[in-house]
Design an enzyme around this catalytic site. Structure first.
Site, PDB file in Angstrom:
ATOM      1  N   ASP A 171     -37.239 -24.771  39.156  1.00 58.04           N
ATOM      2  CA  ASP A 171     -38.281 -24.368  40.117  1.00 58.04           C
ATOM      3  C   ASP A 171     -39.342 -23.494  39.450  1.00 58.04           C
ATOM      4  OD1 ASP A 171     -35.822 -22.681  40.150  1.00 58.04           O
ATOM      5  OD2 ASP A 171     -37.111 -21.308  41.238  1.00 58.04           O
ATOM      6  N   ASN A 172     -39.099 -23.108  38.209  1.00 59.76           N
ATOM      7  CA  ASN A 172     -40.093 -22.304  37.494  1.00 59.76           C
ATOM      8  C   ASN A 172     -40.780 -23.095  36.386  1.00 59.76           C
ATOM      9  OD1 ASN A 172     -39.539 -20.084  39.097  1.00 59.76           O
ATOM     10  ND2 ASN A 172     -37.986 -19.291  37.716  1.00 59.76           N
TER      11      ASN A 172
HETATM   12  P1  AMP Z   1     -37.919 -16.610  41.193  1.00 63.04           P
HETATM   13  O1  AMP Z   1     -36.640 -16.869  40.487  1.00 63.04           O
HETATM   14  O2  AMP Z   1     -38.396 -15.207  41.074  1.00 63.04           O
HETATM   15  O3  AMP Z   1     -38.985 -17.568  40.810  1.00 63.04           O
HETATM   16  O4  AMP Z   1     -37.635 -16.824  42.733  1.00 63.04           O
HETATM   17  C1  AMP Z   1     -36.702 -17.747  43.222  1.00 63.04           C
HETATM   18  C2  AMP Z   1     -36.817 -17.886  44.724  1.00 63.04           C
HETATM   19  O5  AMP Z   1     -36.650 -16.622  45.380  1.00 63.04           O
HETATM   20  C3  AMP Z   1     -38.162 -18.409  45.194  1.00 63.04           C
HETATM   21  O6  AMP Z   1     -37.930 -19.262  46.284  1.00 63.04           O
HETATM   22  C4  AMP Z   1     -38.875 -17.155  45.633  1.00 63.04           C
HETATM   23  O7  AMP Z   1     -39.881 -17.424  46.580  1.00 63.04           O
HETATM   24  C5  AMP Z   1     -37.746 -16.356  46.243  1.00 63.04           C
HETATM   25  N1  AMP Z   1     -38.041 -14.907  46.258  1.00 63.04           N
HETATM   26  C6  AMP Z   1     -38.118 -14.085  45.199  1.00 63.04           C
HETATM   27  N2  AMP Z   1     -38.420 -12.823  45.568  1.00 63.04           N
HETATM   28  C7  AMP Z   1     -38.540 -12.830  46.921  1.00 63.04           C
HETATM   29  C8  AMP Z   1     -38.852 -11.833  47.892  1.00 63.04           C
HETATM   30  N3  AMP Z   1     -39.099 -10.559  47.577  1.00 63.04           N
HETATM   31  N4  AMP Z   1     -38.888 -12.232  49.179  1.00 63.04           N
HETATM   32  C9  AMP Z   1     -38.648 -13.513  49.519  1.00 63.04           C
HETATM   33  N5  AMP Z   1     -38.339 -14.485  48.657  1.00 63.04           N
HETATM   34  C10 AMP Z   1     -38.290 -14.162  47.347  1.00 63.04           C
HETATM   35 MG    MG Z   2     -40.042 -18.966  40.822  1.00 60.85          MG
END
Ligand code: AMP
Ligand code: MG
Length: 485
Positions: A247-248
Site C-alpha cells: 500500500d506504500n
Molecule cells: P502507513 O503504514 O503509515 O502508510 O498507514 C497504513 C494505514 O493506516 C493507512 O490506511 C493509513 O491511512 C492508516 N493510518 C495511519 N495513521 C492514521 C491515523 N492517525 N488515523 C487514521 N488512520 C491512520
Molecule cells: Mg501508507
C-alpha cells in the site's frame, strides 16, 4: 488559485468516499513551497499566509475541490489487509501544470475518514516535518518522489505517547494509485472495477501503451521498471524506506509514504530503521527482494485481466518478473560503480571490486555518504590515503581500485566530477531531522527552514553548513525511526 480538473472522483463510487476535512481550530503556515508552486503553475500571490494556512489546513475549500479519501488494500509486512485506504489523508483534487502534466493535491493529517479504523486521522508535527524534509530532499537528490507543497500547524493537540501539536502536510503526487489499490479490487473479485482501475492508470501514467495488444502486461512491465529505477536509486543513496508494504508502493514509481525511513550513516547491509520491523523484512539489502515481491503482488492482480489462458499468462508474468530481477541487479551495479568512479565501461570483475569496497565500509563502520565523497578525493592522489585509515583492508581495496580507475584512460578530474555528481555531500540525516523537530516543538522553525535550504543543493559544497554533512556523534545516532501515525 488551482484550476482543478478532477478525474479520480469521476470513477465509480467504490473507489473512494467523499469526506470533508475536519475543521481545525487555528491554522498557521509553517512552510509554503513557492518553487514547487510556481512549477505547478499555482498562483499564490493573491493569498496571505493566513489564507494559505486556512486552505492547506482544509478549513477553506477552493472552488473545484472535491475532497475524497481513496480506498486501497495492501500487504503489511507480508500480511494481507483487505481494506486500508486513506485514514488520515484527503485528495483535494487534481491540477494540470503548465505542460499539461496531472498532479494530485492531497492533505495528510486532515482528520477522520471511513478508512480511519481506530485512528484519529491526524498527524503530529514531527512526522509532518520529517516527510517535508525527506520528500523534498529526495527530490533535490534527483529521485522521483511525492513532493511537499505546504506544512501547517493546526492549533490542535494530538495524543500519541504524549500530547503533541498537530500539523497537516500538503502532498503533491503524480497520483496516489498504489499496488494496494489493485489488490483491493482483485481480492473482492471485482473484475470490472479492477479493469476500470487498470485502464485509468494506463491512460494517466503510461498512455503510450494503451493500444498495445496486451496493455495490462505492458503496464506491469512499466510499473516494474519504474520501481526498479526508484529502489536502485534509493539504495545508491543509502536510503531505507522502512515500510515497503504494497500500500506504500506507487504505480508511478515515485517514493511515497515516509514513515520510519532513513538514510544510513554507518554502512551495514542489514541496516533497519523501523521500530516495528523486527525481522528486517525492509532492511537495506532486502529492498531488492521486496521490490520484486511487491511486483509479484501486482502481477497476481493483473493476471485476472488477461484474455489468454491462465497458465500462459502466469508464465509470461513470471518471466517478466525474472527479467526485472536481472534488471534490478544491472541498474544497481551500474549506479554503484558510478559512485566509485567506474563511469560506463563496466566489466564483470567490477562486481568483486564493489563488494570489496562495501565490505570494507561495513567492517570499519564507515559513514556511507562521506566515504564515497572522500574516495573521489583520492582519484588524483597516489600517496595519501586521505580520510581513510591505512588499514590492510583499505590498502587491498585501494590497490585494485586505483588500477581499475586508471585503466579507464580518463582524466582524473573527469572521474572525480563524475563521482561527485552522484555522491551527495548533504543528505537528510536522521539526527539532524531530530534536532529540527526538537527545535520546532519549542516553537523554533529556523532550523527546519535552514535544513531545507541546505538540502536544495546536496551535491555542492556549502561551507557554512558543515554541520549538516557530518555523521552523528555517538550520542546523537538515531537507531530507530517511527511510523508517522
Ligand atoms: P502507513 O503504514 O503509515 O502508510 O498507514 C497504513 C494505514 O493506516 C493507512 O490506511 C493509513 O491511512 C492508516 N493510518 C495511519 N495513521 C492514521 C491515523 N492517525 N488515523 C487514521 N488512520 C491512520
Ligand atoms: Mg501508507
Amino acid at each position: 488559485m488551482f484550476n482543478f480538473d478532477n478525474t479520480y472522483s469521476r470513477l465509480p463510487e467504490q473507489f473512494y468516499a467523499r469526506v470533508a476535512p475536519a475543521k481545525v481550530p487555528e491554522p498557521a503556515l509553517i512552510k509554503w513551497n513557492e518553487d514547487l508552486a510556481r512549477g505547478l503553475g499555482i498562483q499564490s500571490e493573491q493569498f496571505t499566509d493566513r489564507e494559505l494556512a486556512e486552505i492547506f489546513a482544509g478549513r477553506k475549500l477552493l472552488p473545484g475541490s472535491e475532497p475524497i479519501a481513496l480506498v486501497y488494500a495492501g500487504h503489511q509486512f507480508g500480511q494481507f489487509v483487505p481494506r486500508l485506504g486513506d485514514g488520515r489523508a484527503l485528495l483535494l483534487g487534481e491540477i494540470l501544470d503548465p505542460s499539461g502534466k496531472r498532479f494530485d493535491i492531497q492533505l495528510k493529517g486532515s482528520g477522520r475518514t471511513p478508512f480511519s479504523r481506530q485512528g484519529d486521522g491526524k498527524a503530529p508535527l514531527g512526522p509532518i516535518l520529517r516527510e517535508y524534509i525527506v520528500s523534498e530532499g529526495l527530490h533535490h537528490l534527483g529521485l522521483p518522489t511525492t513532493r511537499s507543497l505546504a506544512a501547517v500547524r493546526t492549533g490542535e493537540t494530538v495524543y500519541r505517547e504524549k500530547a503533541l501539536p498537530g500539523a497537516i502536510l500538503t502532498r503533491v503526487a503524480a497520483s496516489h494509485i498504489r499496488i494496494g489499490t489493485f489488490e483491493y479490487f482483485a481480492a473482492r473479485n471485482d473484475r470490472e472495477n479492477l479493469k476500470t482501475l487498470a485502464d485509468y492508470a494506463i491512460q494517466r501514467h503510461y498512455p503510450e501503451i494503451q493500444d498495445e495488444a496486451d496493455a495490462y502486461f505492458h503496464f506491469f512491465r512499466k510499473v516494474g521498471r519504474a520501481q526498479v529505477e526508484l529502489v536502485t536509486g534509493w539504495m545508491a543513496l543509502g536510503f531505507i524506506h522502512g515500510v515497503m508494504n504494497t500500500d506504500n508502493m506507487s504505480v508511478t514509481g515515485e517514493s511515497i509514504d515516509f514513515g520510519p525511513c532513513g538514510f544510513m550513516d554507518q554502512f551495514r547491509f542489514d541496516r533497519v530503521f523501523s521500530s516495528i520491523d523486527r525481522f528486517g523484512r525492509y532492511s537495506y539489502s532486502n529492498q531488492v527482494q521486496i521490490t520484486l515481491w511487491n511486483l509479484s503482488r501486482l502481477g497476481s492482480c493483473l493476471i485476472h485481466l488477461a484474455d489468454r489462458g491462465t497458465e500462459d499468462t502466469i508464465e509470461s508474468y513470471n518471466t517478466e518478473l525474472e527479467s526485472l530481477g536481472t534488471l534490478f541487479n544491472q541498474r544497481l551495479t551500474s549506479k554503484m560503480l558510478k559512485k566509485i568512479g567506474i563511469l560506463n565501461d563496466e566489466k564483470p570483475e567490477d562486481q568483486g571490486l564493489l563488494h570489496q569496497w562495501l565490505g570494507y565500509l561495513e567492517k570499519h563502520a564507515l559513514d556511507y555518504t562521506l566515504s564515497f565523497r572522500n574516495l573521489a578525493e583520492l582519484v588524483k592522489n597516489d600517496s595519501d590515503s586521505g580520510f581513510f585509515e591505512k588499514t590492510d583492508d583499505f590498502q587491498a581495496f585501494y590497490r585494485n581500485w586505483e588500477k581499475r580507475i586508471r585503466a579507464q584512460g580518463r582524466h582524473a578530474d573527469a572521474i572525480r566530477e563524475g563521482m561527485n555528481s552522484v555522491n551527495p555531500l548533504y543528505i537528510p540525516r536522521n539526527h539532524m531531522i531530530e534536532r529540527v523537530i526538537a527545535a520546532a516543538l519549542e516553537g523554533d522553525f529556523d532550523l527546519f527552514h535552514e535544513m531545507n535550504a541546505v538540502l536544495e543543493k546536496p551535491y555542492e559544497e556549502q561551507e557554512r553548513f558543515n554541520e549538516y554533512r557530518s555523521p552523528p556523534e555517538p550520542h546523537e545516532v538515531v537507531r530507530t525511526t517511527f511510523c508517522g501515525t
